[in-house]
Write a protein that holds these residues in place. Structure first.
Motif, PDB file in Angstrom:
ATOM      1  N   ASN A 267       8.369   0.271   2.039  1.00  0.00           N
ATOM      2  CA  ASN A 267       7.886  -0.335   0.804  1.00  0.00           C
ATOM      3  C   ASN A 267       7.959  -1.852   0.970  1.00  0.00           C
ATOM      4  OD1 ASN A 267      10.652  -1.097   0.238  1.00  0.00           O
ATOM      5  ND2 ASN A 267      10.975   1.023  -0.410  1.00  0.00           N
TER       6      ASN A 267
ATOM      7  N   PRO B  44       8.581   5.891  -1.156  1.00  0.00           N
ATOM      8  CA  PRO B  44       8.352   5.863   0.290  1.00  0.00           C
ATOM      9  C   PRO B  44       9.436   5.065   1.007  1.00  0.00           C
ATOM     10  CG  PRO B  44       6.887   4.321  -0.794  1.00  0.00           C
ATOM     11  CD  PRO B  44       7.628   5.067  -1.887  1.00  0.00           C
TER      12      PRO B  44
ATOM     13  N   TRP C 176       3.854   5.453  -5.792  1.00  0.00           N
ATOM     14  CA  TRP C 176       3.704   5.480  -7.247  1.00  0.00           C
ATOM     15  C   TRP C 176       2.719   6.565  -7.657  1.00  0.00           C
ATOM     16  CZ3 TRP C 176      -0.374   4.398 -10.648  1.00  0.00           C
ATOM     17  CH2 TRP C 176      -0.004   4.272 -11.976  1.00  0.00           C
ATOM     18  N   VAL C 177       1.616   6.691  -6.918  1.00  0.00           N
ATOM     19  CA  VAL C 177       0.587   7.704  -7.214  1.00  0.00           C
ATOM     20  C   VAL C 177       1.156   9.108  -7.039  1.00  0.00           C
ATOM     21  CG1 VAL C 177      -1.599   8.691  -6.383  1.00  0.00           C
ATOM     22  CG2 VAL C 177      -1.384   6.224  -6.693  1.00  0.00           C
ATOM     23  N   THR C 178       1.945   9.303  -5.989  1.00  0.00           N
ATOM     24  CA  THR C 178       2.464  10.642  -5.685  1.00  0.00           C
ATOM     25  C   THR C 178       3.802  10.935  -6.348  1.00  0.00           C
ATOM     26  OG1 THR C 178       3.533   9.855  -3.659  1.00  0.00           O
ATOM     27  CG2 THR C 178       1.269  10.693  -3.458  1.00  0.00           C
TER      28      THR C 178
ATOM     29  N   TRP D 219       1.060   4.088  -2.921  1.00  0.00           N
ATOM     30  CA  TRP D 219       0.894   5.518  -2.653  1.00  0.00           C
ATOM     31  C   TRP D 219       2.091   6.298  -3.210  1.00  0.00           C
ATOM     32  CZ3 TRP D 219      -2.625   8.907  -1.962  1.00  0.00           C
ATOM     33  CH2 TRP D 219      -2.305  10.172  -1.508  1.00  0.00           C
TER      34      TRP D 219
ATOM     35  N   ALA E 229       0.836  -1.208   0.000  1.00  0.00           N
ATOM     36  CA  ALA E 229       0.000   0.000   0.000  1.00  0.00           C
ATOM     37  C   ALA E 229       0.869   1.256   0.000  1.00  0.00           C
ATOM     38  CB  ALA E 229      -0.934  -0.011   1.203  1.00  0.00           C
ATOM     39  N   ALA E 230       1.925   1.263   0.807  1.00  0.00           N
ATOM     40  CA  ALA E 230       2.818   2.425   0.848  1.00  0.00           C
ATOM     41  C   ALA E 230       3.514   2.622  -0.493  1.00  0.00           C
ATOM     42  CB  ALA E 230       3.849   2.251   1.968  1.00  0.00           C
ATOM     43  N   GLU E 231       3.919   1.524  -1.112  1.00  0.00           N
ATOM     44  CA  GLU E 231       4.578   1.603  -2.416  1.00  0.00           C
ATOM     45  C   GLU E 231       3.606   2.113  -3.480  1.00  0.00           C
ATOM     46  OE1 GLU E 231       6.678  -1.717  -5.018  1.00  0.00           O
ATOM     47  OE2 GLU E 231       7.600  -1.512  -3.031  1.00  0.00           O
TER      48      GLU E 231
END
Length: 133
Positions: free
Chosen positions: A85, A82, A76-78, A74, A70-72
């Motif tokens: 990961n 992070p 990718w989206v931003t 996010w 999920a952090a990874e």
């Protein structure tokens, strides 16, 4: 759960000492901290070095990979990378092992010189210099 850590300079010095010690030929050594650290020790050192605070959220082992994914995602989206990961969650899950450097201490006098606080602060400074923080 605890883990062993070592600063890069202490690791490099220990490796050089092992290479120079004739009795180390063919032997295997673990070069780490003199005592194991709890994750809360690492958190305390990191928050002090970053001059911030952090909340500890316990994550059950089976969910750790999902948190990293999920952090990874996010990141990718931003468009960011992070610090937490999938690779880091695998490291966290498997790193909760404290190993002993006693054999290296006995055989060739291995003794790390960098404290946890200094090592974490140095690492964070390096991350900042490299633009990773």
């Amino acid at each position: 759960r605890t883990l062993s850590l070592v600063h890069a300079e202490d690791l490099a010095a220990g490796m050089v000492d092992a290479v120079r010690h004739p009795g180390a030929v063919g032997e295997t050594y673990f070069l780490g901290s003199e005592q194991p650290y709890a994750w809360n020790d690492v958190k305390r050192a990191a928050t002090a070095a970053l001059d911030t605070w952090a909340v500890t959220l316990p994550v059950p082992g089976p969910l750790l990979g999902a948190v990293g994914t999920a952090a990874e995602a996010w990141g990718w989206v931003t468009g960011t990378h992070p610090p937490l990961n999938r690779d880091k969650t695998r490291e966290i899950h498997h790193a909760c092992t404290a190993c002993s450097s006693e054999k290296a201490q006995q055989d060739f006098g291995y003794a790390p010189n960098t404290s946890l606080d200094d090592g974490v602060a140095d690492t964070i400074a390096w991350y900042r210099a490299e633009g990773w923080l």
